[in-house]
Design a protein around this motif. Structure first.
Motif, PDB file in Angstrom:
ATOM      1  N   LEU A 132       0.862  -1.191   0.000  1.00 20.79           N
ATOM      2  CA  LEU A 132       0.000   0.000   0.000  1.00 20.79           C
ATOM      3  C   LEU A 132       0.896   1.238   0.000  1.00 20.79           C
ATOM      4  CD1 LEU A 132      -2.806   1.410   0.319  1.00 20.79           C
ATOM      5  CD2 LEU A 132      -2.388   1.324   2.801  1.00 20.79           C
ATOM      6  N   LEU A 133       0.668   2.128  -0.972  1.00 21.26           N
ATOM      7  CA  LEU A 133       1.361   3.418  -0.952  1.00 21.26           C
ATOM      8  C   LEU A 133       0.616   4.315   0.009  1.00 21.26           C
ATOM      9  CD1 LEU A 133       3.790   3.592  -2.808  1.00 21.26           C
ATOM     10  CD2 LEU A 133       2.066   2.055  -3.773  1.00 21.26           C
ATOM     11  N   SER A 134       1.301   4.795   1.030  1.00 22.68           N
ATOM     12  CA  SER A 134       0.624   5.651   2.001  1.00 22.68           C
ATOM     13  C   SER A 134       1.630   6.530   2.729  1.00 22.68           C
ATOM     14  CB  SER A 134      -0.182   4.807   2.988  1.00 22.68           C
ATOM     15  OG  SER A 134       0.492   4.680   4.222  1.00 22.68           O
ATOM     16  N   PRO A 135       1.184   7.705   3.170  1.00 21.85           N
ATOM     17  CA  PRO A 135       2.107   8.608   3.885  1.00 21.85           C
ATOM     18  C   PRO A 135       2.614   8.006   5.195  1.00 21.85           C
ATOM     19  CG  PRO A 135      -0.026   9.687   3.454  1.00 21.85           C
ATOM     20  CD  PRO A 135      -0.164   8.271   3.037  1.00 21.85           C
ATOM     21  N   TYR A 166      -8.202  10.084  -1.465  1.00 24.00           N
ATOM     22  CA  TYR A 166      -8.957  10.659  -0.343  1.00 24.00           C
ATOM     23  C   TYR A 166      -8.098  10.686   0.920  1.00 24.00           C
ATOM     24  CZ  TYR A 166     -12.336   8.913  -3.757  1.00 24.00           C
ATOM     25  OH  TYR A 166     -12.969   8.604  -4.906  1.00 24.00           O
ATOM     26  N   GLU A 167      -8.743  10.650   2.105  1.00 24.51           N
ATOM     27  CA  GLU A 167      -7.989  10.747   3.353  1.00 24.51           C
ATOM     28  C   GLU A 167      -7.239   9.468   3.692  1.00 24.51           C
ATOM     29  OE1 GLU A 167      -7.320  13.465   5.567  1.00 24.51           O
ATOM     30  OE2 GLU A 167      -7.864  14.218   3.587  1.00 24.51           O
ATOM     31  N   GLY A 168      -7.687   8.346   3.145  1.00 31.62           N
ATOM     32  CA  GLY A 168      -7.020   7.092   3.457  1.00 31.62           C
ATOM     33  C   GLY A 168      -7.905   5.903   3.159  1.00 31.62           C
ATOM     34  N   SER A 205       5.967   4.692   1.925  1.00 27.99           N
ATOM     35  CA  SER A 205       5.913   6.138   1.627  1.00 27.99           C
ATOM     36  C   SER A 205       7.122   6.485   0.770  1.00 27.99           C
ATOM     37  CB  SER A 205       5.950   6.931   2.934  1.00 27.99           C
ATOM     38  OG  SER A 205       6.344   8.277   2.691  1.00 27.99           O
ATOM     39  N   ILE A 206       6.976   7.443  -0.145  1.00 23.19           N
ATOM     40  CA  ILE A 206       8.159   7.832  -0.939  1.00 23.19           C
ATOM     41  C   ILE A 206       8.847   9.069  -0.371  1.00 23.19           C
ATOM     42  CG2 ILE A 206       7.356   6.711  -3.041  1.00 23.19           C
ATOM     43  CD1 ILE A 206       6.777   9.610  -4.126  1.00 23.19           C
ATOM     44  N   GLY A 207       8.388   9.590   0.756  1.00 24.52           N
ATOM     45  CA  GLY A 207       9.094  10.709   1.367  1.00 24.52           C
ATOM     46  C   GLY A 207       8.161  11.554   2.208  1.00 24.52           C
ATOM     47  N   ASP A 208       8.752  12.449   2.977  1.00 25.67           N
ATOM     48  CA  ASP A 208       7.958  13.242   3.907  1.00 25.67           C
ATOM     49  C   ASP A 208       7.433  14.505   3.251  1.00 25.67           C
ATOM     50  OD1 ASP A 208       8.296  11.303   5.786  1.00 25.67           O
ATOM     51  OD2 ASP A 208       9.997  12.278   6.764  1.00 25.67           O
ATOM     52  N   PHE A 209       6.469  14.327   2.363  1.00 27.45           N
ATOM     53  CA  PHE A 209       5.732  15.419   1.728  1.00 27.45           C
ATOM     54  C   PHE A 209       4.362  14.857   1.394  1.00 27.45           C
ATOM     55  CE2 PHE A 209       6.799  13.033  -1.958  1.00 27.45           C
ATOM     56  CZ  PHE A 209       8.145  12.733  -1.852  1.00 27.45           C
ATOM     57  N   VAL A 210       3.394  15.741   1.141  1.00 27.18           N
ATOM     58  CA  VAL A 210       2.008  15.300   0.999  1.00 27.18           C
ATOM     59  C   VAL A 210       1.598  15.258  -0.470  1.00 27.18           C
ATOM     60  CG1 VAL A 210      -0.383  15.707   1.685  1.00 27.18           C
ATOM     61  CG2 VAL A 210       1.481  16.304   3.253  1.00 27.18           C
ATOM     62  N   LEU A 211       1.244  14.075  -0.928  1.00 28.00           N
ATOM     63  CA  LEU A 211       0.725  13.874  -2.285  1.00 28.00           C
ATOM     64  C   LEU A 211      -0.794  13.817  -2.231  1.00 28.00           C
ATOM     65  CD1 LEU A 211       3.193  11.051  -3.438  1.00 28.00           C
ATOM     66  CD2 LEU A 211       3.353  13.497  -3.927  1.00 28.00           C
ATOM     67  N   THR A 212      -1.429  13.730  -3.401  1.00 28.96           N
ATOM     68  CA  THR A 212      -2.890  13.623  -3.437  1.00 28.96           C
ATOM     69  C   THR A 212      -3.343  12.169  -3.569  1.00 28.96           C
ATOM     70  OG1 THR A 212      -2.924  13.963  -5.830  1.00 28.96           O
ATOM     71  CG2 THR A 212      -3.141  15.911  -4.437  1.00 28.96           C
ATOM     72  N   GLY A 213      -2.387  11.255  -3.727  1.00 31.16           N
ATOM     73  CA  GLY A 213      -2.753   9.845  -3.841  1.00 31.16           C
ATOM     74  C   GLY A 213      -1.524   8.998  -4.052  1.00 31.16           C
ATOM     75  N   GLY A 214      -1.721   7.685  -4.106  1.00 29.78           N
ATOM     76  CA  GLY A 214      -0.587   6.767  -4.152  1.00 29.78           C
ATOM     77  C   GLY A 214      -0.010   6.497  -5.529  1.00 29.78           C
ATOM     78  N   GLU A 215      -0.670   7.004  -6.598  1.00 25.67           N
ATOM     79  CA  GLU A 215      -0.254   6.615  -7.952  1.00 25.67           C
ATOM     80  C   GLU A 215       1.183   7.013  -8.277  1.00 25.67           C
ATOM     81  OE1 GLU A 215      -3.205   7.798  -7.173  1.00 25.67           O
ATOM     82  OE2 GLU A 215      -4.600   6.235  -7.844  1.00 25.67           O
TER      83      GLU A 215
HETATM   84  C1  9D3 Z   1      -4.401  16.104   4.054  1.00 25.43           C
HETATM   85  C2  9D3 Z   1      -4.571  14.693   4.436  1.00 25.43           C
HETATM   86  N1  9D3 Z   1      -3.487  14.210   5.310  1.00 25.43           N
HETATM   87  C3  9D3 Z   1      -3.703  14.575   6.683  1.00 25.43           C
HETATM   88  C4  9D3 Z   1      -2.471  15.165   7.269  1.00 25.43           C
HETATM   89  C5  9D3 Z   1      -3.408  12.754   5.204  1.00 25.43           C
HETATM   90  C6  9D3 Z   1      -3.132  12.285   3.853  1.00 25.43           C
HETATM   91  C7  9D3 Z   1      -3.900  11.303   3.274  1.00 25.43           C
HETATM   92  C8  9D3 Z   1      -3.611  10.846   1.998  1.00 25.43           C
HETATM   93  C9  9D3 Z   1      -2.058  12.794   3.141  1.00 25.43           C
HETATM   94  C10 9D3 Z   1      -1.762  12.329   1.854  1.00 25.43           C
HETATM   95  C11 9D3 Z   1      -2.563  11.362   1.301  1.00 25.43           C
HETATM   96  C12 9D3 Z   1      -2.261  10.858  -0.067  1.00 25.43           C
HETATM   97  N2  9D3 Z   1      -0.870  10.395  -0.159  1.00 25.43           N
HETATM   98  C13 9D3 Z   1      -0.548   9.185  -0.581  1.00 25.43           C
HETATM   99  O1  9D3 Z   1      -1.413   8.411  -0.917  1.00 25.43           O
HETATM  100  C14 9D3 Z   1       0.842   8.785  -0.596  1.00 25.43           C
HETATM  101  C15 9D3 Z   1       2.027   9.475  -0.213  1.00 25.43           C
HETATM  102  C16 9D3 Z   1       2.261  10.792   0.301  1.00 25.43           C
HETATM  103  O2  9D3 Z   1       1.360  11.610   0.480  1.00 25.43           O
HETATM  104  N3  9D3 Z   1       3.532  11.143   0.584  1.00 25.43           N
HETATM  105  C17 9D3 Z   1       4.606  10.313   0.380  1.00 25.43           C
HETATM  106  N4  9D3 Z   1       4.435   9.089  -0.088  1.00 25.43           N
HETATM  107  C18 9D3 Z   1       3.165   8.684  -0.384  1.00 25.43           C
HETATM  108  S1  9D3 Z   1       2.773   7.189  -0.976  1.00 25.43           S
HETATM  109  C19 9D3 Z   1       1.161   7.510  -1.027  1.00 25.43           C
END
Ligand code: 9D3
Length: 248
Positions: free
Chosen positions: A85-88, A114-116, A131-141
């Protein structure tokens, strides 16, 4: 390697599979790609894939059933695949994680939006979160593409030159030496003379020395946990003497 991506935006992956080294890997049967639209596995006339969070709050959460159905479809192709799962919140992706993924028979990438994602889907089906790094993306693609790109070039036969993957930045813990090509003078900047000398032992020495010094200047963090070889120690001590002489 069988690579399957679960996403709400399958169109994003068309151009990704269709260019450069990834395309060659697909054409050469080193990568067998598949993309599954999570929405195709959602029920009802509106094929809803998200819902409001229990407990309230803003944003939407990805429903577990469409994800589980899409994953079941992916597993039909590669029952043994590792599911990521790609996720922050995931483990930070790096070259050593890429190397361990490159030996897998199949990888399934679940891209959140979305939020998760409903936590029960994560608990029941996900082997690892990345996670690919400490920054906020809009999704996992984009994260999935980054991981697939880094892993693909480590699969034997994907890069023309077999050892080019092994001599990379980071695989030996240093950044690379500088690169130069024609013309011999660009603006007022000449190519370092040693590279035109034809002396390959000198060129090799120059590259090793500059790689080390460039790492000190550009990425000192890479050196914090490094054991220097006797040769590297000698290079650094020479630079220390030079600096000591400069500051008197
Ligand atoms: C604004 C929403 N955030 C609350 C602090 C949570 C949040 C949910 C979903 C933030 C980003 C996302 C979408 N990001 C990803 O799916 C994601 C991601 C990323 O944001 N940063 C680094 N690697 C990855 S891999 C997937």
């Amino acid at each position: 390697m069988n690579v399957c991506v679960l996403t709400l935006f399958p169109e994003l992956f068309g151009p990704f599979w269709d260019h450069g080294i990834i395309r060659r890997a697909v054409q050469g049967l080193k990568i067998n790609p598949a993309v599954i639209n999570i929405r195709d596995h959602a029920e009802g006339r509106h094929r809803v894939t998200d819902d409001r969070p229990y407990g309230g709050g803003c944003g939407m959460v990805m429903k577990p059933e469409p994800l589980a159905a899409a994953l079941a479809e992916a597993r039909k192709r590669v029952p043994s695949a590792t599911t990521l799962l790609l996720s922050p919140q995931g483990k930070r992706f790096d070259q050593s994680l890429a190397q361990s993924l490159a030996v897998e028979e199949g990888l399934i990438f679940v891209c959140g939006r979305y939020e998760g994602v409903d936590e029960r889907f994560v608990d029941q089906h996900i082997d690892a979160e990345i996670s690919i790094g400490d920054f906020v993306l809009t999704g996992g693609e984009l994260g999935a593409m980054v991981v697939i790109d880094a892993v693909a070039r480590l699969i034997p036969g994907v890069l023309g030159n077999e050892d080019s993957a092994g001599s990379d930045t980071f695989s030996d813990g240093l950044v690379e030496h500088a690169h130069f090509t024609r013309p011999p003078t660009f603006g007022d900047a000449p190519v370092p003379g040693v590279l035109l000398s034809g002396n390959h032992q000198e060129i090799d020495r120059w590259r090793r020395e500059t790689a080390l010094i460039r790492t000190v200047l550009k990425r000192p963090d890479l050196l914090a946990q490094r054991d220097f070889s006797p040769q590297e120690r000698a290079i650094l001590e020479k630079w220390r003497r030079d600096i000591d002489r400069l500051i008197g």
